[in-house]
Design a protein around this motif. Structure first.
Motif, PDB file in Angstrom:
ATOM      1  N   SER A 442     -56.574 -35.433 -77.495  1.00  0.00           N
ATOM      2  CA  SER A 442     -57.503 -34.317 -77.594  1.00  0.00           C
ATOM      3  C   SER A 442     -57.330 -33.358 -76.409  1.00  0.00           C
ATOM      4  CB  SER A 442     -58.932 -34.860 -77.646  1.00  0.00           C
ATOM      5  OG  SER A 442     -59.855 -33.806 -77.582  1.00  0.00           O
ATOM      6  N   ILE A 443     -57.198 -33.928 -75.234  1.00  0.00           N
ATOM      7  CA  ILE A 443     -56.986 -33.093 -74.045  1.00  0.00           C
ATOM      8  C   ILE A 443     -55.676 -32.320 -74.172  1.00  0.00           C
ATOM      9  CG2 ILE A 443     -56.513 -33.119 -71.569  1.00  0.00           C
ATOM     10  CD1 ILE A 443     -58.280 -35.604 -71.376  1.00  0.00           C
ATOM     11  N   LEU A 444     -54.640 -33.008 -74.613  1.00  0.00           N
ATOM     12  CA  LEU A 444     -53.334 -32.366 -74.710  1.00  0.00           C
ATOM     13  C   LEU A 444     -53.346 -31.243 -75.750  1.00  0.00           C
ATOM     14  CD1 LEU A 444     -50.961 -35.465 -74.414  1.00  0.00           C
ATOM     15  CD2 LEU A 444     -51.568 -33.788 -72.658  1.00  0.00           C
ATOM     16  N   ARG A 445     -54.125 -31.439 -76.813  1.00  0.00           N
ATOM     17  CA  ARG A 445     -54.253 -30.373 -77.817  1.00  0.00           C
ATOM     18  C   ARG A 445     -54.923 -29.152 -77.189  1.00  0.00           C
ATOM     19  NH1 ARG A 445     -55.440 -34.650 -81.475  1.00  0.00           N
ATOM     20  NH2 ARG A 445     -57.645 -34.436 -81.050  1.00  0.00           N
ATOM     21  N   SER A 446     -56.005 -29.415 -76.452  1.00  0.00           N
ATOM     22  CA  SER A 446     -56.735 -28.301 -75.841  1.00  0.00           C
ATOM     23  C   SER A 446     -55.919 -27.617 -74.755  1.00  0.00           C
ATOM     24  CB  SER A 446     -58.043 -28.801 -75.217  1.00  0.00           C
ATOM     25  OG  SER A 446     -58.809 -29.483 -76.179  1.00  0.00           O
ATOM     26  N   VAL A 510     -59.699 -32.270 -66.420  1.00  0.00           N
ATOM     27  CA  VAL A 510     -58.269 -31.956 -66.505  1.00  0.00           C
ATOM     28  C   VAL A 510     -58.064 -30.455 -66.659  1.00  0.00           C
ATOM     29  CG1 VAL A 510     -56.161 -32.299 -67.836  1.00  0.00           C
ATOM     30  CG2 VAL A 510     -57.741 -34.210 -67.474  1.00  0.00           C
ATOM     31  N   LEU A 511     -58.759 -29.872 -67.624  1.00  0.00           N
ATOM     32  CA  LEU A 511     -58.539 -28.466 -67.932  1.00  0.00           C
ATOM     33  C   LEU A 511     -59.544 -27.590 -67.187  1.00  0.00           C
ATOM     34  CD1 LEU A 511     -57.997 -28.874 -71.764  1.00  0.00           C
ATOM     35  CD2 LEU A 511     -56.269 -28.729 -69.969  1.00  0.00           C
ATOM     36  N   GLU A 513     -59.661 -23.510 -66.070  1.00  0.00           N
ATOM     37  CA  GLU A 513     -58.977 -22.213 -66.063  1.00  0.00           C
ATOM     38  C   GLU A 513     -58.936 -21.584 -64.676  1.00  0.00           C
ATOM     39  OE1 GLU A 513     -60.721 -19.847 -69.109  1.00  0.00           O
ATOM     40  OE2 GLU A 513     -60.037 -21.190 -70.708  1.00  0.00           O
ATOM     41  N   ASP A 514     -59.837 -22.039 -63.814  1.00  0.00           N
ATOM     42  CA  ASP A 514     -59.860 -21.491 -62.462  1.00  0.00           C
ATOM     43  C   ASP A 514     -58.872 -22.198 -61.539  1.00  0.00           C
ATOM     44  OD1 ASP A 514     -61.779 -19.714 -63.242  1.00  0.00           O
ATOM     45  OD2 ASP A 514     -63.431 -21.081 -62.725  1.00  0.00           O
ATOM     46  N   ASN A 515     -58.284 -23.265 -62.020  1.00  0.00           N
ATOM     47  CA  ASN A 515     -57.308 -23.975 -61.194  1.00  0.00           C
ATOM     48  C   ASN A 515     -56.155 -24.451 -62.075  1.00  0.00           C
ATOM     49  OD1 ASN A 515     -55.891 -25.415 -59.326  1.00  0.00           O
ATOM     50  ND2 ASN A 515     -57.657 -26.549 -58.530  1.00  0.00           N
ATOM     51  N   VAL A 516     -55.364 -23.481 -62.477  1.00  0.00           N
ATOM     52  CA  VAL A 516     -54.288 -23.758 -63.428  1.00  0.00           C
ATOM     53  C   VAL A 516     -53.250 -24.718 -62.839  1.00  0.00           C
ATOM     54  CG1 VAL A 516     -52.401 -22.726 -64.749  1.00  0.00           C
ATOM     55  CG2 VAL A 516     -54.590 -21.560 -64.592  1.00  0.00           C
ATOM     56  N   VAL A 517     -52.986 -24.583 -61.543  1.00  0.00           N
ATOM     57  CA  VAL A 517     -51.961 -25.428 -60.926  1.00  0.00           C
ATOM     58  C   VAL A 517     -52.328 -26.902 -61.028  1.00  0.00           C
ATOM     59  CG1 VAL A 517     -50.791 -26.002 -58.769  1.00  0.00           C
ATOM     60  CG2 VAL A 517     -51.183 -23.608 -59.382  1.00  0.00           C
ATOM     61  N   LEU A 518     -53.565 -27.208 -60.665  1.00  0.00           N
ATOM     62  CA  LEU A 518     -54.006 -28.607 -60.755  1.00  0.00           C
ATOM     63  C   LEU A 518     -54.065 -29.050 -62.217  1.00  0.00           C
ATOM     64  CD1 LEU A 518     -54.971 -31.157 -59.377  1.00  0.00           C
ATOM     65  CD2 LEU A 518     -57.302 -30.257 -59.442  1.00  0.00           C
ATOM     66  N   SER A 519     -54.536 -28.160 -63.093  1.00  0.00           N
ATOM     67  CA  SER A 519     -54.655 -28.490 -64.514  1.00  0.00           C
ATOM     68  C   SER A 519     -53.302 -28.880 -65.101  1.00  0.00           C
ATOM     69  CB  SER A 519     -55.217 -27.298 -65.295  1.00  0.00           C
ATOM     70  OG  SER A 519     -56.529 -27.039 -64.888  1.00  0.00           O
ATOM     71  N   GLN A 520     -52.278 -28.101 -64.775  1.00  0.00           N
ATOM     72  CA  GLN A 520     -50.978 -28.401 -65.383  1.00  0.00           C
ATOM     73  C   GLN A 520     -50.415 -29.724 -64.841  1.00  0.00           C
ATOM     74  OE1 GLN A 520     -49.361 -24.605 -63.068  1.00  0.00           O
ATOM     75  NE2 GLN A 520     -47.748 -25.552 -64.259  1.00  0.00           N
ATOM     76  N   GLN A 521     -50.739 -30.012 -63.587  1.00  0.00           N
ATOM     77  CA  GLN A 521     -50.267 -31.286 -63.033  1.00  0.00           C
ATOM     78  C   GLN A 521     -51.008 -32.457 -63.677  1.00  0.00           C
ATOM     79  OE1 GLN A 521     -50.078 -31.346 -58.761  1.00  0.00           O
ATOM     80  NE2 GLN A 521     -49.058 -29.350 -58.648  1.00  0.00           N
ATOM     81  N   ARG A 522     -52.318 -32.260 -63.855  1.00  0.00           N
ATOM     82  CA  ARG A 522     -53.089 -33.330 -64.497  1.00  0.00           C
ATOM     83  C   ARG A 522     -52.682 -33.500 -65.959  1.00  0.00           C
ATOM     84  NH1 ARG A 522     -59.129 -32.666 -61.688  1.00  0.00           N
ATOM     85  NH2 ARG A 522     -58.606 -34.008 -59.921  1.00  0.00           N
ATOM     86  N   LEU A 523     -52.323 -32.399 -66.604  1.00  0.00           N
ATOM     87  CA  LEU A 523     -51.840 -32.496 -67.991  1.00  0.00           C
ATOM     88  C   LEU A 523     -50.576 -33.356 -68.055  1.00  0.00           C
ATOM     89  CD1 LEU A 523     -52.461 -28.906 -69.375  1.00  0.00           C
ATOM     90  CD2 LEU A 523     -53.239 -31.041 -70.430  1.00  0.00           C
ATOM     91  N   ALA A 524     -49.730 -33.178 -67.063  1.00  0.00           N
ATOM     92  CA  ALA A 524     -48.499 -33.982 -67.039  1.00  0.00           C
ATOM     93  C   ALA A 524     -48.839 -35.458 -66.852  1.00  0.00           C
ATOM     94  CB  ALA A 524     -47.583 -33.506 -65.920  1.00  0.00           C
ATOM     95  N   LEU A 525     -49.793 -35.724 -65.997  1.00  0.00           N
ATOM     96  CA  LEU A 525     -50.234 -37.110 -65.790  1.00  0.00           C
ATOM     97  C   LEU A 525     -50.808 -37.687 -67.089  1.00  0.00           C
ATOM     98  CD1 LEU A 525     -50.986 -39.610 -64.092  1.00  0.00           C
ATOM     99  CD2 LEU A 525     -53.058 -38.412 -63.375  1.00  0.00           C
ATOM    100  N   VAL A 526     -51.613 -36.888 -67.768  1.00  0.00           N
ATOM    101  CA  VAL A 526     -52.222 -37.320 -69.024  1.00  0.00           C
ATOM    102  C   VAL A 526     -51.143 -37.579 -70.078  1.00  0.00           C
ATOM    103  CG1 VAL A 526     -53.698 -36.565 -70.932  1.00  0.00           C
ATOM    104  CG2 VAL A 526     -54.464 -36.256 -68.577  1.00  0.00           C
TER     105      VAL A 526
END
Length: 548
Positions: A442-446, A510-511, A513-526
């Motif tokens: 679900s997170i990855l879809r979002s 994870v997601l 919008e105010d911290n895209v850099v951290l979000s994309q790293q956490r997405l990779a972890l997820v």
RNA sequence: GCGCCCGUAGCUCAGUUGGAUAGAGCGUACGCCUCCUAAGCGUAAGGUCGCGCGUUCAAUUCGCGCCGGGCGCGCCA
């Protein structure tokens, strides 16, 4: 194998060599993840283990090694000596996060290894007689066997899974006689089931099917004359049912071997001759005995009865020898604990012909005691008193049943409450793990529109570090579970991974919008969690749903 | 009687070639959805690791002996 631990071991070995001029093997260095986070990311007890050989106190050894570790500051950020002589390492977070790159690259292959070195292994399990439906008692062997087959393949063994069909003994005659009786009953002729016959509902259904296809055609044929037909018809039907029930349970075999074919190929007589030639037999009271006591059995066993017929053991030895001749390096059988007395004599038969002890391994799977209405429920194909596996699967679901059995060590004596099975299916830990996977998806879809991260310097939350370390463990856990043939270790791994993820989910958004850099790293972890979780679930034959 | 297996929280079970304060799920008590799936998270209660002796710097883990439970001891399969 394992990125982090191997590097750490190398550093430790080098430090010992330089400090004490002492050589240590990789296998002698034990690295573990301490239970208490205060003890760092990884710990080793090497100082305690070397105390005797180096004739120094563990604390002194640890202190002497300390400066060497501090030289690797790009990898190790802190080292502490604690307790009786543990050396605790805190590692650089970015190096821990390197595992993400590895997982994302490997995808479905993450966790795969070549630990098995392509050893050709034949795995035999279930092998229930084709005289009735599979019941929940067989499910444990099926779940174990199939999971081990998947595990061993993933760990680099060359595995063939096999089912031995006992279609030659007199139990098949009894089945044929019983089917014949059921058929006559179906045709309106009152016929009793023989004393040693099978009273299960499966034969009624097969008789019905036969009647629909052929009518009362066999009513007029002499019973003795028509028996071979009932035998082959019943056998075929029972076999088809075995196959489709097992397939429903997601258990597939590479090879089905019939006991009759062992006779037909004349392998039984040949193996008896070989045993005679090897001077492993003697005659006594008109029977031929095998000297199984030479190989640890309690007493010698008859292989040719005084009436000239073979015992059950004889074709089974021939069958196992044939497996070797088909090119397997190692044979592994899973046997129910009620047959444990059979192990030594079968092994003896194989060893008597010159094969090595390491080449045949027989694992015991303890009985799953069935409970119904609060009391033990003894299943029996003969009396027909049994619950069909198929019905259980339909009510409780394949995932729940498979997980339930795969989750327990083979030597655990367990109770299986048939009344509770369906009710408890909803409490099954498998859903906890599957739910974690669905949440991940679900997170990855979002987050699918976020850019892909190329480095992971922002992952330093304790929950993130836990996940990274645990993901890093996966290949080691897989090969250990494969080599020891213990799929429940994978279940333990899955529960821990799911638990870590759920906990991470609660604390880390994870997601953002105010911290895209951290979000994309956490997405990779997820993503790495998803891949690891899915691969692990697949090893025990459980689905990883995208949504729940 | 002999052999194999088991004995860990109320229940079902884990416990990494012996390691730091023995864990999880279910159940119990109390908190948490204006936020990516609450099938979730957090906190707490709950244990003489069947009993005893031994080996070890260190034993739930290894050895021996008891106690309790399961299974097996056919020229059946």
């Amino acid at each position: 194998m394992n990125l982090i631990e191997n590097k750490l071991k190398t550093i430790i070995i080098e430090a010992i060599d330089k400090t004490f001029s002492y050589q240590v093997n990789m296998d002698d260095v034990v690295i573990e993840i301490p239970k208490d986070k205060l003890h760092g990311d990884y710990a080793t007890n090497i100082a305690m283990r070397l105390a005797k050989q180096l004739k120094q106190k563990p604390m002194d050894i640890a202190n002497a090694l300390l400066p060497m570790f501090l030289n690797n500051s790009d990898f190790i950020t802190n080292v502490e000596i604690a307790g009786p002589g543990f050396i605790n390492f805190t590692l650089c977070n970015e190096r821990l996060a390197d595992i993400i790159t590895v997982v994302l690259k490997a995808q479905d292959d993450y966790g795969r290894s070549d630990s098995g070195k392509h050893v050709r292994v034949n795995l035999e399990y279930v092998s229930a007689n084709p005289t009735g439906d599979l019941h929940p008692g067989h499910a444990r062997g099926a779940a174990m066997g199939d999971s081990v087959a998947r595990l061993m393949r993933f760990a680099g063994f060359d595995v063939t899974s096999e089912y031995y069909v006992n279609d030659a003994g007199n139990q098949i005659n009894n089945m044929a006689l019983s089917l014949q009786a059921r058929y006559f009953q179906r045709c309106g002729v009152d016929t009793p089931i023989p004393d040693d016959g099978y009273n299960g509902p499966d034969l009624i259904a097969i008789a019905d099917k036969l009647y629909l296809e052929e009518g009362s055609k066999y009513l007029s044929i002499d019973k003795e004359e028509s028996l071979p037909f009932f035998r082959s018809y019943g056998l075929q039907e029972e076999l088809n049912k075995l196959k489709s029930d097992l397939e429903l349970f997601r258990v597939k075999y590479d090879v089905w071997t019939s006991e009759q074919s062992i006779y037909d190929r004349d392998l039984v007589a040949k193996v008896v001759q070989k045993l005679k030639d090897a001077d492993m037999t003697y005659e006594f009271e008109d029977a031929l005995w095998l000297k199984t006591t030479l190989f640890g059995d309690d007493k010698d066993r008859v292989i040719v009865r005084s009436n000239g017929l073979y015992t059950y053991l004889t074709p089974d030895i021939a069958y196992h020898i044939d497996k070797f001749e088909r090119g397997f390096d190692r044979l592994v059988d899973f046997l129910g604990a009620d047959h444990h007395g059979y192990i030594n004599r079968l092994k003896a038969g194989v060893l008597a012909l010159g094969y090595n002890k390491d080449q045949i391994e027989i694992d015991i799977i303890q009985m799953a005691r069935m409970i119904k209405d609060g009391a033990e429920f003894k299943m029996s194909k003969r009396t027909g008193k049994a619950v069909a596996l198929k019905d259980l699967i339909e009510e409780a679901g394949v995932d729940a049943v498979r997980y339930y059995f795969a989750n327990r060590a083979a030597d655990t004596h367990m109770d299986f409450d048939l009344d509770m099975a369906v009710k408890q299916a909803n409490d099954n830990p498998v859903y906890y793990a599957q739910y974690a996977h669905a949440r991940v998806c679900s997170i990855l879809r979002s987050g699918k529109d976020y850019p892909t991260a190329s480095f992971y310097d922002g992952l330093n939350h304790p929950k993130e570090i836990d996940l990274l370390k645990h993901i890093n463990e996966f290949p080691v856990v897989v090969s250990d579970a494969a080599i020891t043939r213990q799929p429940h270790k994978i279940c333990n791994y899955i529960q821990k991974l799911a638990s870590m993820f759920h906990s991470f989910y609660g604390e880390c958004k994870v997601l953002d919008e105010d911290n895209v850099v951290l979000s994309q790293q956490r997405l990779a972890l997820v993503s790495a969690v998803k891949i690891t979780l899915k691969n692990a679930l697949n090893l025990i034959g459980v689905d990883a749903p995208e949504r729940m």
